[in-house]
Design a protein around this motif. Structure first.
Motif, mmCIF file in Angstrom:
data_model
loop_
_atom_site.group_PDB
_atom_site.id
_atom_site.type_symbol
_atom_site.label_atom_id
_atom_site.label_comp_id
_atom_site.label_asym_id
_atom_site.label_seq_id
_atom_site.Cartn_x
_atom_site.Cartn_y
_atom_site.Cartn_z
ATOM 1 N N PRO A 77 -32.844 20.644 -9.908
ATOM 2 C CA PRO A 77 -31.565 20.714 -9.196
ATOM 3 C C PRO A 77 -31.707 20.957 -7.699
ATOM 4 N N SER A 78 -32.709 21.748 -7.285
ATOM 5 C CA SER A 78 -32.900 21.999 -5.856
ATOM 6 C C SER A 78 -33.319 20.731 -5.119
ATOM 7 N N TYR A 79 -34.113 19.902 -5.789
ATOM 8 C CA TYR A 79 -34.553 18.633 -5.198
ATOM 9 C C TYR A 79 -33.372 17.679 -5.065
ATOM 10 N N LEU A 80 -32.509 17.664 -6.080
ATOM 11 C CA LEU A 80 -31.315 16.821 -6.015
ATOM 12 C C LEU A 80 -30.404 17.292 -4.889
ATOM 13 N N LYS A 81 -30.272 18.606 -4.740
ATOM 14 C CA LYS A 81 -29.443 19.145 -3.654
ATOM 15 C C LYS A 81 -29.998 18.734 -2.301
ATOM 16 N N GLU A 82 -31.325 18.791 -2.164
ATOM 17 C CA GLU A 82 -31.961 18.412 -0.902
ATOM 18 C C GLU A 82 -31.680 16.949 -0.564
ATOM 19 N N MET A 83 -31.601 16.117 -1.593
ATOM 20 C CA MET A 83 -31.326 14.691 -1.371
ATOM 21 C C MET A 83 -29.947 14.435 -0.767
ATOM 22 N N GLN A 84 -29.041 15.408 -0.893
ATOM 23 C CA GLN A 84 -27.685 15.198 -0.387
ATOM 24 C C GLN A 84 -27.603 15.404 1.129
#
Length: 232
Positions: A77-84
């Motif tokens: 989830p942290s990686y997905l958040k970073e992608m935003q």
């Protein structure tokens, strides 16, 4: 078109409701604390920017997103958040411009190898647990319970912990539900009742499958109404 980088979940844990999806995304810092609806995210990588939605999870550290072609992919989830963020992927852009897409795929596969191994080990346990999930009615239920404990759980969006109540001896009128224990927020409305451990209460509420953080209580009662103390 299928994407070669996709690492699909071996076991997908579904959300029981949109409310659980929203709550989980808040816990993962993928939604603001005031959000009332889920959102579409962007997956960035391999020269692509793909819209996706969160459809489930493997565990608390692995969410499952689904692309428009229906492929599902495991991601932290942290990686997905970073992608935003707008700056995602800018560091090292020169190198990535000439990178071999196959090498990029292998790199992400290596990063998520541990996730895949964990998923391989739990399918039987997860399937068994899923079969044992209580079928919860969609409507509000008339319930009685006994106040077992007052406690707090961490709130990552606030300096203060959230106050909650744990109930035991749960009985649901007109239904044979093995809930054992449930929990609810200790709201300002409930505080007016000045409840104490051991009090028996009756109320109306919808029950959802949502585990209490750091406690073995699997079910939450949402917005309990008409709560009152009772002696029977």
């Amino acid at each position: 078109m299928n994407y070669p980088f996709v690492i699909g979940p071996i076991v997908l844990q579904d959300f029981t409701s949109e409310d659980e999806l929203i709550d989980r995304c808040k816990e993962w810092n993928l939604l603001s604390n005031t959000a009332t609806k889920p959102k579409t995210y962007l997956y960035k990588g391999y020269g692509l920017t793909l819209p996706c939605e969160i459809v489930g999870y493997v565990d608390n550290m692995t969410v499952v997103v689904q692309f428009e072609n229906k492929q599902q992919h495991c991601i932290h989830p942290s990686y997905l958040k970073e992608m935003q963020t707008a700056s995602f992927g800018q560091r090292g852009a020169t190198a990535s411009d000439t990178a071999n897409p196959v090498d990029e795929v292998e790199e992400e596969i290596a990063e998520l190898a541990e996730v895949a191994e964990v998923a391989k080990e739990i399918p039987k346990k997860a399937v068994k647990a899923k079969k044992q999930v209580v079928e919860l009615p969609e409507d509000k239920l008339q319930m009685t319970a006994i106040v077992k404990e007052f406690t707090t759980v961490p709130n990552h969006f606030s300096d203060n912990d959230d106050e909650v109540i744990i109930y035991e001896g749960v009985s649901v009128e007109g239904h044979d539900l093995a809930l054992d224990e449930v929990w609810s927020s200790h709201s300002a409305t409930l505080k007016k009742l000045e409840l104490q451990v051991g009090d028996r209460v009756s109320f109306e509420a919808k029950v959802v499958a949502k585990k209490l953080t750091q406690h073995p209580v699997k079910y939450k009662i949402n917005n309990p109404a008409k709560m009152k103390k009772t002696t029977t």
